[in-house]
Design a protein around this motif. Sequence first.
Motif, mmCIF file in Angstrom:
data_model
loop_
_atom_site.group_PDB
_atom_site.id
_atom_site.type_symbol
_atom_site.label_atom_id
_atom_site.label_comp_id
_atom_site.label_asym_id
_atom_site.label_seq_id
_atom_site.Cartn_x
_atom_site.Cartn_y
_atom_site.Cartn_z
ATOM 1 N N PRO B 16 -13.955 4.259 -8.063
ATOM 2 C CA PRO B 16 -12.528 4.047 -7.781
ATOM 3 C C PRO B 16 -11.900 5.103 -6.875
ATOM 4 O O PRO B 16 -10.867 4.843 -6.263
ATOM 5 N N LYS B 17 -12.541 6.267 -6.754
ATOM 6 C CA LYS B 17 -11.934 7.271 -5.873
ATOM 7 C C LYS B 17 -11.980 6.843 -4.405
ATOM 8 O O LYS B 17 -11.280 7.423 -3.575
ATOM 9 N N LEU B 19 -11.007 3.848 -3.454
ATOM 10 C CA LEU B 19 -10.002 2.796 -3.236
ATOM 11 C C LEU B 19 -8.963 3.220 -2.197
ATOM 12 O O LEU B 19 -8.482 2.400 -1.411
ATOM 13 N N SER B 20 -8.617 4.506 -2.179
ATOM 14 C CA SER B 20 -7.616 4.955 -1.203
ATOM 15 C C SER B 20 -8.159 4.819 0.226
ATOM 16 O O SER B 20 -7.414 4.488 1.156
ATOM 17 N N ARG B 23 -7.960 1.154 1.117
ATOM 18 C CA ARG B 23 -6.575 0.779 1.453
ATOM 19 C C ARG B 23 -6.210 1.246 2.854
ATOM 20 O O ARG B 23 -5.557 0.528 3.615
ATOM 21 N N LEU B 45 -2.836 -4.235 -0.944
ATOM 22 C CA LEU B 45 -2.894 -4.328 -2.401
ATOM 23 C C LEU B 45 -3.931 -5.371 -2.829
ATOM 24 O O LEU B 45 -4.713 -5.138 -3.761
ATOM 25 N N ASP B 48 -7.441 -4.000 -2.388
ATOM 26 C CA ASP B 48 -7.621 -2.999 -3.461
ATOM 27 C C ASP B 48 -7.972 -3.706 -4.772
ATOM 28 O O ASP B 48 -8.920 -3.331 -5.475
ATOM 29 N N GLU B 49 -7.212 -4.770 -5.087
ATOM 30 C CA GLU B 49 -7.442 -5.494 -6.343
ATOM 31 C C GLU B 49 -8.824 -6.152 -6.359
ATOM 32 O O GLU B 49 -9.523 -6.133 -7.371
ATOM 33 N N SER B 52 -11.380 -3.410 -6.805
ATOM 34 C CA SER B 52 -11.299 -2.920 -8.190
ATOM 35 C C SER B 52 -12.042 -3.870 -9.126
ATOM 36 O O SER B 52 -12.739 -3.434 -10.046
ATOM 37 N N MET B 55 -15.727 -3.283 -8.928
ATOM 38 C CA MET B 55 -16.106 -2.077 -9.685
ATOM 39 C C MET B 55 -16.097 -2.341 -11.196
ATOM 40 O O MET B 55 -16.973 -1.897 -11.926
ATOM 41 N N LYS B 56 -15.086 -3.081 -11.631
ATOM 42 C CA LYS B 56 -14.901 -3.316 -13.067
ATOM 43 C C LYS B 56 -15.854 -4.371 -13.617
ATOM 44 O O LYS B 56 -16.473 -4.174 -14.657
ATOM 45 N N GLY B 104 -3.145 -6.514 -17.838
ATOM 46 C CA GLY B 104 -4.264 -7.236 -17.247
ATOM 47 C C GLY B 104 -3.904 -8.631 -16.782
ATOM 48 O O GLY B 104 -2.885 -9.198 -17.181
ATOM 49 N N LEU B 106 -3.147 -9.609 -13.739
ATOM 50 C CA LEU B 106 -2.188 -9.689 -12.630
ATOM 51 C C LEU B 106 -2.886 -9.658 -11.271
ATOM 52 O O LEU B 106 -2.409 -10.243 -10.299
ATOM 53 N N GLY B 107 -4.037 -8.974 -11.223
ATOM 54 C CA GLY B 107 -4.725 -8.746 -9.957
ATOM 55 C C GLY B 107 -5.011 -10.002 -9.152
ATOM 56 O O GLY B 107 -4.779 -10.042 -7.944
#
Lengths: 109, 147
Positions: B16-17, B19-20, B23, B45, B48-49, B52, B55-56, B104, B106-107
């Motif tokens: 996750p580091k 993600l910036s 973006r 956004l 990013d979602e 994410s 990754m998840k 949770g 929303l992504g």
Amino acid sequence: MKIEIADSKGMKILSISGDIDMHTSPDLRRELMGLVHKKMTPILVDFGSVTYIDSSGIATFVEGLKGMMAYGGKLKLVGIPPKVMEIFCFAKLDRVFEIHGSEEDVCNR
Amino acid sequence: MGGMKDSAVIAVPSNPKYLSLIRAVTATMGEIYGMAGPVIEDVKLAVDEACSNVMKYAYRGDTSKRIIIRFVLKKGFEVIIEDNGIKAQPELIEGRSLSDVRPGGLGIHLIKRAFDVFAFDEKKKRGNRLRLIRHRGESDEDRDSRQ
């Protein structure tokens, strides 16, 4: 992202700066839920310097709010920048959270 | 932008580091494409979602894997996100109802509001290849017309 915690007029104030994303939201969650587990109220979150939020950040605040509702606590969000506010509105959370313009607005109520 | 096809590819660890960085590259590609500021925010956004989620769910938090993100700017703004993780089950990907207040879910709504096409490539045998396309619209051309 940085988080500063301060006490002011009986409130806990979390001042957040920078981006809230899946990388940084675990730190936010730890700080916020730490206060929730101690049943602190009210907790004021200052968004004035938040530059970005994603769904993991939103989820953290929803979790905090739900935790606080269990003991009648108040979670107040202040100074939300427009582009962050837009996400709260899209998620229909602008009507769920207590949102104020500034810390002064909270104190004057 | 002319008829020239602009494209870029980045490969980042599933941490996750990064993600910036994702973006920042997305926002720059949005600028090159000529998107208006608010549209860039939505697209940034959404990407990013999506990353994410890789990754998840695809890598289940394993930060040693790799995500490849390809940007293709043609008639539309296309982002292709590839991983070698657990296959997504598109039929099970469904966000929460926005009136259901809980953490949770929303992504997926944030991805679908920014992109017109959200499709997994069924031809990819191992892992996932998610194709996101935003068709050129009026809001994307705001900046072009001002320049």
